[in-house]
Scaffold this active site. Sequence first.
Site, PDB file in Angstrom:
ATOM      1  N   HIS A 195      34.365  32.312  47.974  1.00  0.00           N
ATOM      2  CA  HIS A 195      34.386  30.745  47.519  1.00  0.00           C
ATOM      3  C   HIS A 195      33.421  30.109  46.742  1.00  0.00           C
ATOM      4  CE1 HIS A 195      38.037  29.926  50.229  1.00  0.00           C
ATOM      5  NE2 HIS A 195      37.467  30.792  51.014  1.00  0.00           N
ATOM      6  N   THR A 236      36.476  37.339  45.100  1.00  0.00           N
ATOM      7  CA  THR A 236      37.805  37.481  44.659  1.00  0.00           C
ATOM      8  C   THR A 236      38.059  36.919  43.269  1.00  0.00           C
ATOM      9  OG1 THR A 236      39.956  36.916  45.236  1.00  0.00           O
ATOM     10  CG2 THR A 236      38.239  35.038  45.569  1.00  0.00           C
ATOM     11  N   LYS A 248      40.692  32.930  43.516  1.00  0.00           N
ATOM     12  CA  LYS A 248      40.243  31.602  43.910  1.00  0.00           C
ATOM     13  C   LYS A 248      39.874  30.909  42.656  1.00  0.00           C
ATOM     14  CE  LYS A 248      40.350  32.689  48.571  1.00  0.00           C
ATOM     15  NZ  LYS A 248      40.127  32.896  49.741  1.00  0.00           N
ATOM     16  N   THR A 297      48.458  51.261  44.618  1.00  0.00           N
ATOM     17  CA  THR A 297      48.577  51.326  43.187  1.00  0.00           C
ATOM     18  C   THR A 297      47.639  50.187  42.711  1.00  0.00           C
ATOM     19  OG1 THR A 297      50.917  51.750  43.389  1.00  0.00           O
ATOM     20  CG2 THR A 297      50.418  50.401  41.507  1.00  0.00           C
TER      21      THR A 297
END
Length: 404
Positions: free
Chosen positions: A217, A245, A248, A278
């Site tokens: 975040h 990530t 986001k 994959t």
Amino acid sequence: MDYQNFFAQELQTLRKEGRYRVFADLARHAGHFPRATHYGAQGRQAEVTVWCSNDYLGMGQHPAVLAAMHEALDTCGAGAGGTRNISGTNHNVILLEQELADLHGTEAALVFTSGYVSNLAALSTLAAKLPGCVVLSDELNHASMIEGIRQSRAEKQIFRHNDPDDLDRKLAAIDPKRPKLVAFESVYSMDGDISPIAALCDVAEKHGAMTYIDEVHAVGLYGPRGGGVSERDGVAHRLTVIEGTLAKAFGVLGGYIAGSAAVCDFVRSFASAFIFTTALPPAVAAGACASIRHLKTSSVERALQRDRVQTVRRRLDGVGVPHYDNPSHIVPVIVGDPVRCKQITDILMEEYGIYVQPINYPTVPRGTERLRITPSPLHSDADIDYFVDALSTIWSALSLKRAA
Ligand SMILES: *Cc1c(COP(=O)(O)O)cnc(C)c1O
């Protein structure tokens, strides 16, 4: 056993407790963030404004990101074609890993299909393979970290949230010869509080423990280049692993870890959830890469987001709708009851065309059910006025408690 009946009964229990999850069926409109079409009951469609997206800066529709994705799609095709090991290492993924290592000032980075998978794969592998490892886990860590630690079967101790003293006490009681891994986040997404990274690193270093931070975040949003709170605080070099990530603030999809060449190569070589799946499609990797690159040099989006967050807070204060004060971009409005919480969001959606997802147990503790508001650079003054007025009207209609 009547299997179908069992499933139905369990779901009925969720409904009775007011925490059955209903997904909003949306079509987002590129070029018109934060607007979307909501597909409601009986085929009804309505234009709505989204106030709870984790596409925090609207990068999911940024022209540079879309152009990179179009180009990769047209030149490389749709899918990756295999696992990383078997023909799936598309050049775009290599470029993305280089971009991420540069972002965090680390020797290397390793990309996964999601942030969840990166936590699961990295934590389970590290804690399982380090002989006799003890994991020290912040009590509010994300489900993906908890799951990774659980899968490692390593001993786990939970330290009090954001409490370096409690961590110190717990580390001091562990045999100094055992490997130790301290796992925590920077921005906690439900309360929007930020961890004391330097103080936690001080304690970990004192006891010879590794550190693992989830900056999901924070990446893209904090630090002069969007390297997260660890960049902002000048402590990125002190962390063994930085996890993030691409889904986001970067607006695309995928997860990663960044760290030394050895730790990334170790996870690459031993993590089942990395090896046997994959790779990311080339277009997804290219889009994420363009997004990171853009936010490394542009602070316009970050500055505007901060301004919008402050404005929302000020306006909520003006009408006495209570919200948690915190140093981040997340504005939690605590309702404290799952049924009420859902009722408020239903009224917002149906009567005002405003979409905020109610956040209930087990995402947050019972009694702290909330609206989690995420103002973006693209919410206008008019959007804010309309939203806050709607909340204020609902607060009166339902006789909810106002802040002093
Ligand atoms: C969303 C989230 C993740 C998972 O990231 P995805 O890319 O959505 O899988 C990991 N950690 C935290 C704290 C999160 O909120």
